[in-house]
Motif scaffolding. Structure first.
Motif, PDB file in Angstrom:
ATOM      1  N   ASP A   7    -103.115  35.307 -29.846  1.00 35.80           N
ATOM      2  CA  ASP A   7    -102.067  34.421 -30.368  1.00 35.80           C
ATOM      3  C   ASP A   7    -102.394  34.090 -31.996  1.00 35.80           C
ATOM      4  O   ASP A   7    -101.418  34.501 -32.553  1.00 35.80           O
ATOM      5  CB  ASP A   7    -102.025  33.063 -29.625  1.00 35.80           C
ATOM      6  CG  ASP A   7    -101.724  33.194 -27.909  1.00 35.80           C
ATOM      7  OD1 ASP A   7    -100.751  32.960 -27.563  1.00 35.80           O
ATOM      8  OD2 ASP A   7    -102.678  33.513 -27.563  1.00 35.80           O
ATOM      9  N   SER A  24    -104.756  35.307 -16.759  1.00 40.87           N
ATOM     10  CA  SER A  24    -103.735  34.343 -17.472  1.00 40.87           C
ATOM     11  C   SER A  24    -104.627  33.858 -18.697  1.00 40.87           C
ATOM     12  O   SER A  24    -103.803  33.280 -19.664  1.00 40.87           O
ATOM     13  CB  SER A  24    -103.501  33.073 -16.419  1.00 40.87           C
ATOM     14  OG  SER A  24    -104.471  32.588 -15.954  1.00 40.87           O
ATOM     15  N   SER A  48     -96.192  42.162 -12.047  1.00 40.32           N
ATOM     16  CA  SER A  48     -96.838  41.195 -13.005  1.00 40.32           C
ATOM     17  C   SER A  48     -98.214  41.338 -12.963  1.00 40.32           C
ATOM     18  O   SER A  48     -98.988  41.687 -12.055  1.00 40.32           O
ATOM     19  CB  SER A  48     -96.473  39.769 -12.646  1.00 40.32           C
ATOM     20  OG  SER A  48     -95.124  39.579 -12.748  1.00 40.32           O
ATOM     21  N   TRP A  49     -99.214  40.782 -14.149  1.00 39.33           N
ATOM     22  CA  TRP A  49    -100.403  40.953 -14.236  1.00 39.33           C
ATOM     23  C   TRP A  49    -101.106  40.055 -13.011  1.00 39.33           C
ATOM     24  O   TRP A  49    -100.513  38.995 -12.969  1.00 39.33           O
ATOM     25  CB  TRP A  49    -100.806  40.826 -15.619  1.00 39.33           C
ATOM     26  CG  TRP A  49    -100.865  41.929 -16.533  1.00 39.33           C
ATOM     27  CD1 TRP A  49     -99.922  42.749 -16.301  1.00 39.33           C
ATOM     28  CD2 TRP A  49    -101.156  42.043 -17.847  1.00 39.33           C
ATOM     29  NE1 TRP A  49    -100.062  43.751 -17.426  1.00 39.33           N
ATOM     30  CE2 TRP A  49    -100.896  43.145 -18.429  1.00 39.33           C
ATOM     31  CE3 TRP A  49    -102.243  41.197 -18.749  1.00 39.33           C
ATOM     32  CZ2 TRP A  49    -101.224  43.720 -19.933  1.00 39.33           C
ATOM     33  CZ3 TRP A  49    -102.495  41.862 -19.861  1.00 39.33           C
ATOM     34  CH2 TRP A  49    -102.035  42.811 -20.442  1.00 39.33           C
ATOM     35  N   LYS A  76     -98.451  39.576 -27.875  1.00 41.72           N
ATOM     36  CA  LYS A  76     -99.231  39.331 -26.520  1.00 41.72           C
ATOM     37  C   LYS A  76     -98.176  39.488 -25.353  1.00 41.72           C
ATOM     38  O   LYS A  76     -98.404  39.692 -24.392  1.00 41.72           O
ATOM     39  CB  LYS A  76     -99.708  37.834 -26.666  1.00 41.72           C
ATOM     40  CG  LYS A  76    -100.605  37.352 -25.341  1.00 41.72           C
ATOM     41  CD  LYS A  76    -100.912  36.143 -25.454  1.00 41.72           C
ATOM     42  CE  LYS A  76    -101.712  35.588 -24.216  1.00 41.72           C
ATOM     43  NZ  LYS A  76    -102.433  34.226 -24.218  1.00 41.72           N
ATOM     44  N   ARG A  77     -96.940  38.886 -25.787  1.00 42.18           N
ATOM     45  CA  ARG A  77     -95.784  38.828 -24.658  1.00 42.18           C
ATOM     46  C   ARG A  77     -95.579  40.276 -24.307  1.00 42.18           C
ATOM     47  O   ARG A  77     -95.224  40.716 -23.171  1.00 42.18           O
ATOM     48  CB  ARG A  77     -94.840  38.073 -25.122  1.00 42.18           C
ATOM     49  CG  ARG A  77     -93.696  37.706 -24.052  1.00 42.18           C
ATOM     50  CD  ARG A  77     -92.701  36.515 -24.662  1.00 42.18           C
ATOM     51  NE  ARG A  77     -92.403  36.936 -25.683  1.00 42.18           N
ATOM     52  CZ  ARG A  77     -92.400  36.251 -26.950  1.00 42.18           C
ATOM     53  NH1 ARG A  77     -93.225  35.090 -26.631  1.00 42.18           N
ATOM     54  NH2 ARG A  77     -91.739  36.390 -28.088  1.00 42.18           N
ATOM     55  N   GLU A  78     -95.321  41.250 -25.395  1.00 44.60           N
ATOM     56  CA  GLU A  78     -94.835  42.598 -25.228  1.00 44.60           C
ATOM     57  C   GLU A  78     -96.029  43.199 -24.157  1.00 44.60           C
ATOM     58  O   GLU A  78     -95.841  44.054 -23.413  1.00 44.60           O
ATOM     59  CB  GLU A  78     -94.921  43.106 -26.356  1.00 44.60           C
ATOM     60  CG  GLU A  78     -93.532  42.773 -27.104  1.00 44.60           C
ATOM     61  CD  GLU A  78     -93.706  43.326 -28.520  1.00 44.60           C
ATOM     62  OE1 GLU A  78     -94.575  44.200 -28.931  1.00 44.60           O
ATOM     63  OE2 GLU A  78     -92.426  43.214 -29.423  1.00 44.60           O
ATOM     64  N   TYR A  79     -97.348  42.959 -24.516  1.00 41.39           N
ATOM     65  CA  TYR A  79     -98.389  43.501 -23.820  1.00 41.39           C
ATOM     66  C   TYR A  79     -98.208  42.996 -22.265  1.00 41.39           C
ATOM     67  O   TYR A  79     -98.546  44.031 -21.331  1.00 41.39           O
ATOM     68  CB  TYR A  79     -99.919  43.142 -24.196  1.00 41.39           C
ATOM     69  CG  TYR A  79    -100.166  43.855 -25.530  1.00 41.39           C
ATOM     70  CD1 TYR A  79     -99.635  45.181 -26.031  1.00 41.39           C
ATOM     71  CD2 TYR A  79    -101.293  43.177 -26.514  1.00 41.39           C
ATOM     72  CE1 TYR A  79     -99.979  45.806 -27.215  1.00 41.39           C
ATOM     73  CE2 TYR A  79    -101.667  43.882 -27.715  1.00 41.39           C
ATOM     74  CZ  TYR A  79    -100.975  45.220 -27.880  1.00 41.39           C
ATOM     75  OH  TYR A  79    -101.182  45.958 -29.136  1.00 41.39           O
ATOM     76  N   LYS A  80     -97.785  41.845 -22.050  1.00 40.41           N
ATOM     77  CA  LYS A  80     -97.983  41.583 -20.825  1.00 40.41           C
ATOM     78  C   LYS A  80     -96.854  42.209 -19.980  1.00 40.41           C
ATOM     79  O   LYS A  80     -96.889  42.161 -18.652  1.00 40.41           O
ATOM     80  CB  LYS A  80     -97.705  40.051 -20.505  1.00 40.41           C
ATOM     81  CG  LYS A  80     -98.992  38.935 -21.159  1.00 40.41           C
ATOM     82  CD  LYS A  80     -99.770  38.860 -20.082  1.00 40.41           C
ATOM     83  CE  LYS A  80    -100.979  37.873 -20.335  1.00 40.41           C
ATOM     84  NZ  LYS A  80    -101.961  37.585 -19.329  1.00 40.41           N
ATOM     85  N   TRP A  81     -95.877  42.620 -20.327  1.00 42.68           N
ATOM     86  CA  TRP A  81     -94.825  43.251 -19.841  1.00 42.68           C
ATOM     87  C   TRP A  81     -94.986  44.635 -19.494  1.00 42.68           C
ATOM     88  O   TRP A  81     -94.478  45.403 -18.618  1.00 42.68           O
ATOM     89  CB  TRP A  81     -93.627  43.307 -20.919  1.00 42.68           C
ATOM     90  CG  TRP A  81     -92.773  41.831 -20.462  1.00 42.68           C
ATOM     91  CD1 TRP A  81     -92.689  40.921 -21.743  1.00 42.68           C
ATOM     92  CD2 TRP A  81     -91.913  41.490 -19.517  1.00 42.68           C
ATOM     93  NE1 TRP A  81     -92.033  39.779 -21.140  1.00 42.68           N
ATOM     94  CE2 TRP A  81     -91.439  40.011 -19.938  1.00 42.68           C
ATOM     95  CE3 TRP A  81     -91.679  41.933 -18.355  1.00 42.68           C
ATOM     96  CZ2 TRP A  81     -90.675  39.384 -18.871  1.00 42.68           C
ATOM     97  CZ3 TRP A  81     -90.981  41.098 -17.418  1.00 42.68           C
ATOM     98  CH2 TRP A  81     -90.200  39.971 -17.926  1.00 42.68           C
ATOM     99  N   THR A 106     -98.156  35.876 -30.896  1.00 41.96           N
ATOM    100  CA  THR A 106     -97.624  35.533 -29.384  1.00 41.96           C
ATOM    101  C   THR A 106     -96.694  36.797 -28.957  1.00 41.96           C
ATOM    102  O   THR A 106     -96.516  36.844 -27.833  1.00 41.96           O
ATOM    103  CB  THR A 106     -97.061  34.159 -29.344  1.00 41.96           C
ATOM    104  OG1 THR A 106     -95.906  33.853 -30.499  1.00 41.96           O
ATOM    105  CG2 THR A 106     -98.074  33.168 -29.709  1.00 41.96           C
ATOM    106  N   LYS A 107     -95.925  37.302 -29.973  1.00 43.31           N
ATOM    107  CA  LYS A 107     -94.860  38.089 -29.594  1.00 43.31           C
ATOM    108  C   LYS A 107     -95.530  39.357 -29.355  1.00 43.31           C
ATOM    109  O   LYS A 107     -95.204  39.977 -28.252  1.00 43.31           O
ATOM    110  CB  LYS A 107     -94.164  38.415 -31.070  1.00 43.31           C
ATOM    111  CG  LYS A 107     -92.814  39.458 -30.581  1.00 43.31           C
ATOM    112  CD  LYS A 107     -92.098  39.596 -31.879  1.00 43.31           C
ATOM    113  CE  LYS A 107     -90.868  40.705 -31.621  1.00 43.31           C
ATOM    114  NZ  LYS A 107     -90.412  40.864 -32.634  1.00 43.31           N
TER     115      LYS A 107
END
Length: 528
Positions: free
Chosen positions: A363, A357, A351-352, A371-376, A368-369
């Motif tokens: 967003d 955070s 995890s980052w 962004k969520r993909e980038y976070k993974w 947000t979708k």
């Protein structure tokens, strides 16, 4: 009486003479009216008769009283001229009215020229953009002037009342004309900044060949670097943001690490220390006191690149720069001398860090979708100088999200069809190229700005895109306004000495460059 006798009687000289005399009387009266319009219609004047002494006295008395009651001839002429529309005005009145009309027209023009633009308004943005475009072209762009005719023609009451409204209508036309001129200059500058297709093809072929062979060498000829992953091509060239010449390439060679402990090295969240947990990683030889040594690992990597480069005599390894994690090699391709930075890095799949955070505020821009993909996705750690003076810290690793930046620049639109076939075009990349070019010109004139780099310009654009999220805010036909706003953003960051990392808001990218130098550069952008 017969018809012939009637016609003969109608043509008799007596009747003709009577009609002629009546016609002459009418013409005589008409001529007298034209000669003296003030004189009333009198009866036919009688021939003069000699007056007696008594009658002369009465006549003189009447004349004297008439002179006292009757105003002078000039006054009568003025009074009558104001009542009669058929009488022409004296030349003096025409001159005064012509001067008044001219003064009103000049006042209207002066009001257009002296109107001060509102701070941060569209007119100010366009003016600053004109100066920036002129600086890039090497000459100032002249503004077109719109003048109103100021002839001596009489101005009606309706025209007088419309002066203000007319001025308000002219302003948008002036701005539109100026905007079109600025857009043409900026587009011309962008054309000059384009990389020639042949140079791009030739240089990329040389770089790709070198990198492919280097990876093959690391996998076969080394033990500690045999797990090297696919190259990560980053930087302005691979983001289609490179300007002028294809002379700089950045390639990261990732080393995957699965079980790793990452701890923040300083309070800004940009630097970390790394510890490999128990396992069979080939990098364990670089771990000292349960901490992976960045400097030891980087030195070993540099030695391997030197060994490999001996088989490619066209490439020259540059001397190591303090605080730089890259192994820099140069090669001359045609008329262009290219510089290749090869950087060894760690690929972390956990995890980052918590410092990220509050970053990546996309967003409202990309969603947000996304962004969520980038976070993974994984993040990368690059061996980097962090310390004071010339003392390097052996354990420092800098976090990098260059792969995310590259993907954001590639997608960049709030709509998926932005800058694609069938979709609307935006000017985000164009604005960044122009800002980078302007910064490059200022750095050429003053070497003290050497530490300011294109990454500061790119970070400014990313923040601006999160503020102006719609594609319509960056319309391709509105280049001058958009570039002017980006200039204002960059100047504001420099003036305040604050430009925060797009992924780590706790890190100020301008903190180590000096407030005085930042304000100096800000003042130069303010003059643009």
């Amino acid at each position: 009486m017969s018809c012939r006798e009637r016609s003969r009687q109608a043509k008799s000289p007596d009747s003709t003479q009577c009609s002629d005399s009546r016609k002459e009387k009418r013409e005589t009266i008409g001529r007298k009216k034209k000669e003296d319009p003030l004189k009333p219609n009198h009866a036919k004047e009688k021939p003069p008769v000699k007056e007696t002494t008594k009658e002369k006295g009465k006549h003189l008395t009447r004349e004297h009283s008439r002179e006292q009651q009757t105003p002078p001839e000039k006054t009568k002429t003025q009074i009558h001229s104001s009542r009669s529309t058929s009488v022409k005005k004296p030349p003096l009145h025409r001159d005064l009215e012509s001067q008044a009309t001219t003064m009103r027209s000049e006042t209207a023009k002066a009001s257009l020229k002296t109107t001060k633009p509102k701070a941060g308004g569209k007119e100010e943005t366009l003016t600053r953009c004109t100066k920036a475009a002129g600086k890039m072209e090497g000459a100032q762009l002249e503004e077109k002037k719109i003048d109103r005719p100021s002839g001596g023609k009489k101005e009606t009451a309706a025209e007088k009342s419309c002066d203000t409204e007319h001025a308000d209508k002219i302003k948008p036309k002036m701005l539109k004309t100026r905007s079109v001129s600025e857009d043409s200059v900026l587009q011309s500058t962008l054309e000059k900044l384009k990389i020639r297709a042949k140079d791009k093809s030739d240089t990329s072929k040389v770089v790709n060949d070198f990198i492919e062979n280097l990876i093959r060498h690391l996998k076969k000829e080394t033990i500690c670097f045999q797990d090297v992953d696919k190259p990560l091509r980053t930087g302005s060239y691979y983001e289609n943001l490179k300007i002028l010449d294809p002379d700089e390439f950045d390639v990261m060679l990732p080393m995957p690490v699965e079980r790793v402990q990452v701890e923040p090295f300083r309070e800004n969240g940009a630097f970390y220390s790394v510890a490999l947990k128990r396992g069979n990683s080939h990098l364990m030889k670089f771990q000292q006191n349960d901490v992976l040594s960045a400097s030891e690992m980087l030195q070993e990597f540099r030695n391997e690149v030197k060994k490999f480069a001996k088989g490619f005599p066209a490439w020259t390894i540059e001397k190591k720069k303090g605080g730089c994690p890259a192994v820099t090699l140069t090669h001359k391709v045609g008329s262009v001398t290219i510089s290749l930075d090869v950087v060894l890095c760690l690929k972390v799949t956990s995890s980052w860090p918590s410092f990220t955070s509050d970053g990546l505020k996309i967003d409202q821009w990309l969603g947000t979708k996304v962004k969520r993909e980038y976070k993974w996705k994984p993040y990368y750690l690059v061996p980097k100088y962090e310390g004071r003076g010339n003392v390097e810290n052996d354990d420092a690793w800098r976090i990098s999200f260059s792969h995310i930046e590259k993907d954001i620049i590639k997608k960049h639109g709030s709509e998926k069809t932005c800058c694609e076939r069938g979709g609307a075009s935006c000017c985000r990349k164009h604005c960044l190229k122009l800002l980078k070019h302007l910064l490059h010109l200022l750095k050429e004139n003053d070497p003290s700005f050497a530490k300011f780099c294109s990454y500061h310009a790119k970070t400014t654009l990313l923040h601006a895109c999160c503020s102006r999220t719609r594609d319509s805010d960056w319309g391709a036909s509105d280049l001058s306004r958009c570039f002017g706003l980006l200039l204002q953003d960059f100047e504001s960051h420099l003036r305040r000495g604050e430009l925060y990392n797009f992924f780590i808001p706790s890190q100020n990218l301008l903190s180590g460059l000096g407030k005085t130098r930042c304000k100096h550069l800000s003042s130069l952008f303010g003059e643009v």
